[in-house]
Design a protein around this motif. Structure first.
Motif, PDB file in Angstrom:
ATOM      1  N   ALA A  23       0.597  -1.228  -0.457  1.00  0.00           N
ATOM      2  CA  ALA A  23       0.030  -0.365   0.161  1.00  0.00           C
ATOM      3  C   ALA A  23       1.663   1.315   0.333  1.00  0.00           C
ATOM      4  CB  ALA A  23      -0.735  -0.052   1.422  1.00  0.00           C
ATOM      5  N   LYS A  24       1.476   1.187   0.336  1.00  0.00           N
ATOM      6  CA  LYS A  24       3.248   2.813   0.433  1.00  0.00           C
ATOM      7  C   LYS A  24       3.366   2.760  -0.815  1.00  0.00           C
ATOM      8  CE  LYS A  24       6.757  -0.088   2.307  1.00  0.00           C
ATOM      9  NZ  LYS A  24       7.540  -0.004   0.724  1.00  0.00           N
ATOM     10  N   ASP A  25       3.131   1.804  -1.757  1.00  0.00           N
ATOM     11  CA  ASP A  25       4.081   2.221  -3.274  1.00  0.00           C
ATOM     12  C   ASP A  25       3.183   2.682  -4.052  1.00  0.00           C
ATOM     13  OD1 ASP A  25       6.300   1.880  -2.072  1.00  0.00           O
ATOM     14  OD2 ASP A  25       6.148  -0.781  -3.101  1.00  0.00           O
ATOM     15  N   ARG A  26       1.348   3.466  -3.709  1.00  0.00           N
ATOM     16  CA  ARG A  26       0.374   3.872  -4.227  1.00  0.00           C
ATOM     17  C   ARG A  26       0.863   5.176  -5.285  1.00  0.00           C
ATOM     18  NH1 ARG A  26      -5.238   3.657  -2.133  1.00  0.00           N
ATOM     19  NH2 ARG A  26      -5.430   1.852  -3.672  1.00  0.00           N
ATOM     20  N   PRO A  27       0.572   4.957  -5.930  1.00  0.00           N
ATOM     21  CA  PRO A  27       1.104   6.832  -6.864  1.00  0.00           C
ATOM     22  C   PRO A  27       0.580   8.148  -6.637  1.00  0.00           C
ATOM     23  CG  PRO A  27      -0.028   4.721  -8.244  1.00  0.00           C
ATOM     24  CD  PRO A  27       0.537   4.490  -6.985  1.00  0.00           C
ATOM     25  N   GLY A  28       1.008   9.104  -6.725  1.00  0.00           N
ATOM     26  CA  GLY A  28       0.338  10.095  -6.567  1.00  0.00           C
ATOM     27  C   GLY A  28      -1.467  10.745  -5.702  1.00  0.00           C
ATOM     28  N   GLY A  38      -5.803   7.410   1.798  1.00  0.00           N
ATOM     29  CA  GLY A  38      -5.685   6.618   3.486  1.00  0.00           C
ATOM     30  C   GLY A  38      -5.745   7.426   4.253  1.00  0.00           C
ATOM     31  N   PRO A  39      -4.755   7.909   4.640  1.00  0.00           N
ATOM     32  CA  PRO A  39      -4.674   9.248   6.020  1.00  0.00           C
ATOM     33  C   PRO A  39      -5.917  10.318   6.088  1.00  0.00           C
ATOM     34  CG  PRO A  39      -2.332   8.055   4.473  1.00  0.00           C
ATOM     35  CD  PRO A  39      -3.970   7.838   3.791  1.00  0.00           C
ATOM     36  N   ILE A  40      -6.227  11.240   5.441  1.00  0.00           N
ATOM     37  CA  ILE A  40      -7.287  11.613   4.365  1.00  0.00           C
ATOM     38  C   ILE A  40      -8.165  10.969   5.167  1.00  0.00           C
ATOM     39  CG2 ILE A  40      -8.910  13.244   3.690  1.00  0.00           C
ATOM     40  CD1 ILE A  40      -6.654  13.906   1.540  1.00  0.00           C
ATOM     41  N   SER A  41      -8.714   9.936   5.660  1.00  0.00           N
ATOM     42  CA  SER A  41      -9.695   9.409   6.002  1.00  0.00           C
ATOM     43  C   SER A  41      -9.602   8.979   7.293  1.00  0.00           C
ATOM     44  CB  SER A  41     -10.380   7.857   5.696  1.00  0.00           C
ATOM     45  OG  SER A  41     -10.312   6.532   5.999  1.00  0.00           O
ATOM     46  N   LEU A  42      -7.999   8.590   7.928  1.00  0.00           N
ATOM     47  CA  LEU A  42      -7.905   8.598   9.519  1.00  0.00           C
ATOM     48  C   LEU A  42      -8.314   9.663   9.681  1.00  0.00           C
ATOM     49  CD1 LEU A  42      -7.103   6.431  11.931  1.00  0.00           C
ATOM     50  CD2 LEU A  42      -4.827   6.922  11.408  1.00  0.00           C
ATOM     51  N   CYS A  83     -13.813   8.696   1.688  1.00  0.00           N
ATOM     52  CA  CYS A  83     -11.714   8.850   1.269  1.00  0.00           C
ATOM     53  C   CYS A  83     -11.728   7.494   1.425  1.00  0.00           C
ATOM     54  CB  CYS A  83     -11.385  10.143   2.253  1.00  0.00           C
ATOM     55  SG  CYS A  83     -11.880  11.741   1.767  1.00  0.00           S
ATOM     56  N   GLY A  84     -12.387   6.947   1.980  1.00  0.00           N
ATOM     57  CA  GLY A  84     -11.992   5.333   3.074  1.00  0.00           C
ATOM     58  C   GLY A  84     -12.042   4.542   1.879  1.00  0.00           C
ATOM     59  N   VAL A  85     -14.030   4.497   1.738  1.00  0.00           N
ATOM     60  CA  VAL A  85     -14.109   3.369   0.694  1.00  0.00           C
ATOM     61  C   VAL A  85     -13.182   3.771  -0.266  1.00  0.00           C
ATOM     62  CG1 VAL A  85     -15.589   2.771  -0.712  1.00  0.00           C
ATOM     63  CG2 VAL A  85     -16.435   2.996   2.170  1.00  0.00           C
ATOM     64  N   ASP A 103      -4.645  -0.491   2.516  1.00  0.00           N
ATOM     65  CA  ASP A 103      -3.976   0.594   3.287  1.00  0.00           C
ATOM     66  C   ASP A 103      -4.512   0.781   4.317  1.00  0.00           C
ATOM     67  OD1 ASP A 103      -2.383   2.554   4.642  1.00  0.00           O
ATOM     68  OD2 ASP A 103      -2.989   3.997   3.152  1.00  0.00           O
ATOM     69  N   TRP A 104      -4.053   0.401   6.150  1.00  0.00           N
ATOM     70  CA  TRP A 104      -4.093   0.417   7.285  1.00  0.00           C
ATOM     71  C   TRP A 104      -5.158   1.641   7.815  1.00  0.00           C
ATOM     72  CZ3 TRP A 104      -3.274   3.112  10.832  1.00  0.00           C
ATOM     73  CH2 TRP A 104      -2.151   4.408  11.718  1.00  0.00           C
ATOM     74  N   THR A 105      -4.806   2.975   7.137  1.00  0.00           N
ATOM     75  CA  THR A 105      -5.527   4.320   7.557  1.00  0.00           C
ATOM     76  C   THR A 105      -6.432   4.013   7.035  1.00  0.00           C
ATOM     77  OG1 THR A 105      -3.889   5.293   5.152  1.00  0.00           O
ATOM     78  CG2 THR A 105      -2.870   5.328   7.889  1.00  0.00           C
ATOM     79  N   ALA A 106      -6.862   3.737   6.172  1.00  0.00           N
ATOM     80  CA  ALA A 106      -8.381   3.617   5.092  1.00  0.00           C
ATOM     81  C   ALA A 106      -8.674   2.955   6.128  1.00  0.00           C
ATOM     82  CB  ALA A 106      -8.153   2.704   3.482  1.00  0.00           C
ATOM     83  N   VAL A 107      -8.747   1.157   6.291  1.00  0.00           N
ATOM     84  CA  VAL A 107      -9.765   0.336   6.727  1.00  0.00           C
ATOM     85  C   VAL A 107     -10.139   0.985   8.372  1.00  0.00           C
ATOM     86  CG1 VAL A 107      -9.365  -1.731   8.171  1.00  0.00           C
ATOM     87  CG2 VAL A 107      -9.049  -1.741   5.534  1.00  0.00           C
TER      88      VAL A 107
END
Length: 90
Positions: A10-15, A21-25, A48-50, A62-66
């Motif tokens: 998940a940490k390799d997601r581009p752009g 995920g972090p915004i969702s959290l 944002c998470g969905v 991404d754990w932050t999205a979940v």
């Protein structure tokens, strides 16, 4: 299902997708101490998470999205419960 789904970290997601995920959290955590806009923040966090979990399915969740989605759903359930209690006169 394709065996290649959710293989990349998940940490390799581009752009900009990497920030969903972090915004969702962040929105989910902010929804708890802010009474005025808590529900709106929780709805934004769920969105944002969905979106993070539903797009770019070649990347792991991404754990932050979940976590953000889960915390926001709890906030929405609490808000709904309080609304129902108020409507019933409790």
């Amino acid at each position: 299902m394709d065996g290649m789904m959710r293989q990349l970290p998940a940490k390799d997601r581009p752009g900009k997708d990497a920030w969903l995920g972090p915004i969702s959290l962040c929105l989910a955590l902010l929804s708890w101490p802010l009474p005025a806009g808590g529900t709106a923040l929780a709805v934004g966090a769920v969105a944002c998470g969905v979106l993070s979990m539903a797009t770019k399915t070649e990347y792991r969740l991404d754990w932050t999205a979940v976590t953000g989605t889960s915390v926001a759903v709890l906030q929405l359930l609490l808000s709904l419960m309080l609304l129902v209690m108020e409507a019933r006169g409790h």
